[in-house]
Design an enzyme around this catalytic site. Structure first.
Site, PDB file in Angstrom:
ATOM      1  NE  ARG A 188      49.101  -5.093  -8.561  1.00 14.18           N
ATOM      2  CZ  ARG A 188      48.291  -4.439  -9.398  1.00 14.18           C
ATOM      3  NH1 ARG A 188      47.027  -4.332  -9.126  1.00 14.18           N
ATOM      4  NH2 ARG A 188      48.755  -3.895 -10.515  1.00 14.18           N
ATOM      5  CB  THR A 189      55.084  -3.050  -5.410  1.00 10.76           C
ATOM      6  OG1 THR A 189      54.769  -4.203  -6.199  1.00 10.76           O
ATOM      7  CG2 THR A 189      56.265  -3.346  -4.511  1.00 10.76           C
TER       8      THR A 189
ATOM      9  CE  LYS B 287      66.056  19.692 -11.942  1.00 13.39           C
ATOM     10  NZ  LYS B 287      66.218  20.143 -10.556  1.00 13.39           N
TER      11      LYS B 287
ATOM     12  NE  ARG C 132      58.196  -2.354  -9.097  1.00 15.37           N
ATOM     13  CZ  ARG C 132      57.009  -2.934  -9.285  1.00 15.37           C
ATOM     14  NH1 ARG C 132      56.235  -2.544 -10.267  1.00 15.37           N
ATOM     15  NH2 ARG C 132      56.595  -3.918  -8.504  1.00 15.37           N
TER      16      ARG C 132
ATOM     17  CG  HIS D 247      58.513  -8.296  -7.288  1.00 16.75           C
ATOM     18  ND1 HIS D 247      58.486  -7.566  -6.107  1.00 16.75           N
ATOM     19  CD2 HIS D 247      57.447  -7.853  -8.027  1.00 16.75           C
ATOM     20  CE1 HIS D 247      57.466  -6.732  -6.137  1.00 16.75           C
ATOM     21  NE2 HIS D 247      56.828  -6.876  -7.286  1.00 16.75           N
TER      22      HIS D 247
HETATM   23  N1   CP Z   1      52.624  -7.283  -8.430  1.00 19.72           N
HETATM   24  C1   CP Z   1      53.180  -6.082  -8.685  1.00 19.72           C
HETATM   25  O1   CP Z   1      54.418  -5.927  -8.572  1.00 19.72           O
HETATM   26  O2   CP Z   1      52.302  -5.120  -9.058  1.00 19.72           O
HETATM   27  P1   CP Z   1      52.685  -3.609  -9.391  1.00 19.72           P
HETATM   28  O3   CP Z   1      53.585  -3.615 -10.596  1.00 19.72           O
HETATM   29  O4   CP Z   1      51.383  -2.908  -9.615  1.00 19.72           O
HETATM   30  O5   CP Z   1      53.442  -3.064  -8.202  1.00 19.72           O
END
Ligand code: CP
Length: 309
Positions: free
Chosen positions: A57-58, A86, A107, A135
């Site tokens: 999603r993100t 590497k 992320r 988040h």
């Molecule tokens: N909600 C969320 O962060 O989903 P993903 O890990 O799929 O990005």
């Protein structure tokens, strides 16, 4: 002048109510905007994404959001195919991405990674999930969903259920909710209770009650926010097996909920909400995921444009 212009988005702790409301208002405008006008917001701009952990999603909603405002995106979704393999450092990887793009979404499994990246990057960094505590774009999406679905945030009773120890969306959501007048109920197995030290700053601002028993609160909640048990963050598989499947939202649980209540989940889900719940009117988690595209489009537009939307 728009306060978000050229700024990093690292933590919800940097937000107050007026900043959240500004993003919500920008999101409303983006959703209603003429598509040609909307595409001007990101025209000629590039999002660079660096995902050191899996995501559906993100990452996809960041890419969809960038396309929605007329920009493009490039990035690394699987670090094993990048020069990280590497031995290239996070610092150099971020430095490179900030050369090739106008805004960077990161992320990473380590707490503090986005703030570190922001110090290195020549371009604004948006935290797309870091470590076990942050988040921020998910929390913005969660608050926006509550506001759209319940027409308000103040005055609501919100239950957060599941893995409250390792779920980073939980901490970001609690910090975000601390700007509002809400009652929060925390429901988890004993071993996955909220880390009190991680919410120390907001404990006095939030009205909180904890339980291991979902039945204690289910009939009074306006929002039932379910989370996945974060298997990958357990140091010991045996400990995971003890709490696996602790709460399962099925039609039996939905029948105990208020008719007007909504079920949210940051997703992915494993088995904590059964598929038969998806067709109930309380199930709003896919709508929540869709709102994420628009809230991220608003954030990107605000960061990339000097003027207010
Ligand atoms: N909600 C969320 O962060 O989903 P993903 O890990 O799929 O990005």
């Amino acid at each position: 002048m728009n306060d978000f212009y050229d700024q990093d988005i690292i933590s919800v702790k940097d937000f107050d109510k007026s900043k959240f409301e500004k993003v919500f208002s920008a999101t409303d405008k983006i959703m209603k905007m003429d598509p040609n006008e909307r595409r001007e917001l990101g025209r000629g701009k590039t999002l660079g994404y660096l995902f050191f952990e899996p995501s559906t999603r993100t990452r996809l909603s960041f890419q969809a959001a960038m396309a929605l405002i007329g920009g493009s995106s490039l990035g690394i979704a699987d670090v094993s195919s990048s020069s990280t393999k590497k031995g290239e450092s996070l610092a150099d990887t971020v430095r490179m991405m900030s050369i090739y793009s106008d805004v960077v979404a990161l992320r990473h499994p380590l707490d503090g990674s986005s703030r570190f990246a922001a110090e290195i990057s020549q371009k604004p960094v948006l935290n797309a999930g870091s470590g076990t505590e942050e988040h921020p774009t998910q929390a913005i999406q969660d608050l926006y969903t509550i506001k759209k679905e319940k027409n308000k945030i103040d005055g609501l009773k919100i239950g957060i259920i599941g893995d409250l120890k390792y779920g980073r969306t939980v901490y970001s959501l609690l910090y975000a909710l601390s700007n509002y007048d809400v009652d929060v109920r925390l429901i988890s197995p004993e071993s996955l209770k909220i880390r009190a030290d991680s919410i120390y700053e907001i404990q006095k601002k939030l009205s909180l009650k904890e339980s291991t028993n979902l039945d204690e609160f289910i009939d009074e909640l306006d929002v039932v926010y379910v989370t996945r048990i974060q298997k990958e963050r357990f140091p010991d598989e045996e400990e995971y097996q003890k709490v696996r499947g602790s709460y399962k939202i099925g039609l039996d649980i939905v029948s105990k909920m208020k008719d007007s209540s909504i079920i949210l989940h940051p997703l992915p889900r494993i088995d904590e909400i059964s598929a038969e719940v998806d067709s109930t009117k309380q199930a709003r988690y896919f709508a929540q995921a869709e709102y994420g595209k628009f809230t991220r489009a608003a954030l990107l537009a605000l960061v990339l444009n000097e003027h207010d939307l």
